[in-house]
Design a protein around this motif. Structure first.
Motif, mmCIF file in Angstrom:
data_model
loop_
_atom_site.group_PDB
_atom_site.id
_atom_site.type_symbol
_atom_site.label_atom_id
_atom_site.label_comp_id
_atom_site.label_asym_id
_atom_site.label_seq_id
_atom_site.Cartn_x
_atom_site.Cartn_y
_atom_site.Cartn_z
ATOM 1 N N THR A 28 -14.767 18.504 -12.984
ATOM 2 C CA THR A 28 -15.276 19.868 -13.073
ATOM 3 C C THR A 28 -14.722 20.554 -14.315
ATOM 4 O O THR A 28 -13.531 20.417 -14.625
ATOM 5 C CB THR A 28 -14.902 20.683 -11.819
ATOM 6 O OG1 THR A 28 -15.267 22.052 -12.029
ATOM 7 C CG2 THR A 28 -13.418 20.615 -11.532
ATOM 8 N N TYR A 73 -21.761 28.868 -12.076
ATOM 9 C CA TYR A 73 -20.933 29.097 -10.896
ATOM 10 C C TYR A 73 -20.407 27.800 -10.321
ATOM 11 O O TYR A 73 -19.289 27.739 -9.812
ATOM 12 C CB TYR A 73 -21.744 29.845 -9.834
ATOM 13 C CG TYR A 73 -20.956 30.207 -8.610
ATOM 14 C CD1 TYR A 73 -20.074 31.287 -8.629
ATOM 15 C CD2 TYR A 73 -21.083 29.488 -7.432
ATOM 16 C CE1 TYR A 73 -19.347 31.625 -7.507
ATOM 17 C CE2 TYR A 73 -20.369 29.818 -6.310
ATOM 18 C CZ TYR A 73 -19.497 30.892 -6.355
ATOM 19 O OH TYR A 73 -18.773 31.234 -5.252
ATOM 20 N N SER A 74 -21.176 26.739 -10.422
ATOM 21 C CA SER A 74 -20.750 25.465 -9.866
ATOM 22 C C SER A 74 -19.729 24.754 -10.743
ATOM 23 O O SER A 74 -19.195 23.718 -10.351
ATOM 24 C CB SER A 74 -21.955 24.548 -9.665
ATOM 25 O OG SER A 74 -22.511 24.205 -10.925
ATOM 26 N N LYS A 75 -19.487 25.327 -11.936
ATOM 27 C CA LYS A 75 -18.467 24.818 -12.854
ATOM 28 C C LYS A 75 -18.771 23.420 -13.370
ATOM 29 O O LYS A 75 -17.862 22.656 -13.681
ATOM 30 C CB LYS A 75 -17.087 24.849 -12.205
ATOM 31 C CG LYS A 75 -16.662 26.189 -11.685
ATOM 32 C CD LYS A 75 -16.502 27.185 -12.797
ATOM 33 C CE LYS A 75 -15.749 28.426 -12.357
ATOM 34 N NZ LYS A 75 -16.372 29.136 -11.254
ATOM 35 N N THR A 76 -20.082 23.082 -13.444
ATOM 36 C CA THR A 76 -20.398 21.773 -13.984
ATOM 37 C C THR A 76 -21.103 21.832 -15.331
ATOM 38 O O THR A 76 -21.300 20.792 -15.957
ATOM 39 C CB THR A 76 -21.299 20.989 -13.015
ATOM 40 O OG1 THR A 76 -22.534 21.694 -12.860
ATOM 41 C CG2 THR A 76 -20.622 20.790 -11.683
#
Length: 124
Positions: A28, A73-76
């Motif tokens: 991540t 938001y998903s940090k990917t």
């Protein structure tokens, strides 16, 4: 081991916009210091803007008010929104990551993971 893949480059006229993406896999991006670099034709690769792991970084004058770096938001995925593009913004854009680096570094030697690049061409 994080893998970075850029996309979103293209050819636009001056004044146009592009959004570059840097998709991360294997880890991540919230764990990493991140940055975008550009290599203009005939020039060395140079830092464009950084996004520190825990805080925002100051935008260089060359892109302040025009570019925005952010992550989802998903940090990917890391993004670079580029508005009011100029011919001087032309180049190959690279996403870079480091687990440990000086805060907000725009020095390429501080980054250990790189994508393959995406080409941005801005015509006058």
């Amino acid at each position: 081991q994080v893998k970075l893949v850029e996309s979103g480059g293209g050819s636009v006229q001056a004044g146009g916009s592009l959004r570059l993406s840097c998709a991360a896999s294997g880890d991540t991006i919230s764990r990493f210091h991140m940055a975008w670099f550009r290599q203009a034709p005939g020039k060395e690769r140079a830092g464009v803007v950084a996004l520190d792991r825990v805080r925002s970084c100051t935008y260089p004058d060359s892109v302040a008010g025009r570019f925005t770096i952010y992550k989802d938001y998903s940090k990917t995925t890391l993004y670079l929104q580029m508005n009011t593009l100029k011919p001087d913004d032309t180049g190959m854009y690279y996403c870079a990551a480091a687990l440990s680096s000086p805060d907000c570094s725009l020095n390429e030697v501080d980054y250990t993971h790189w994508g393959q690049g995406t080409q941005v061409t801005v015509s006058a």
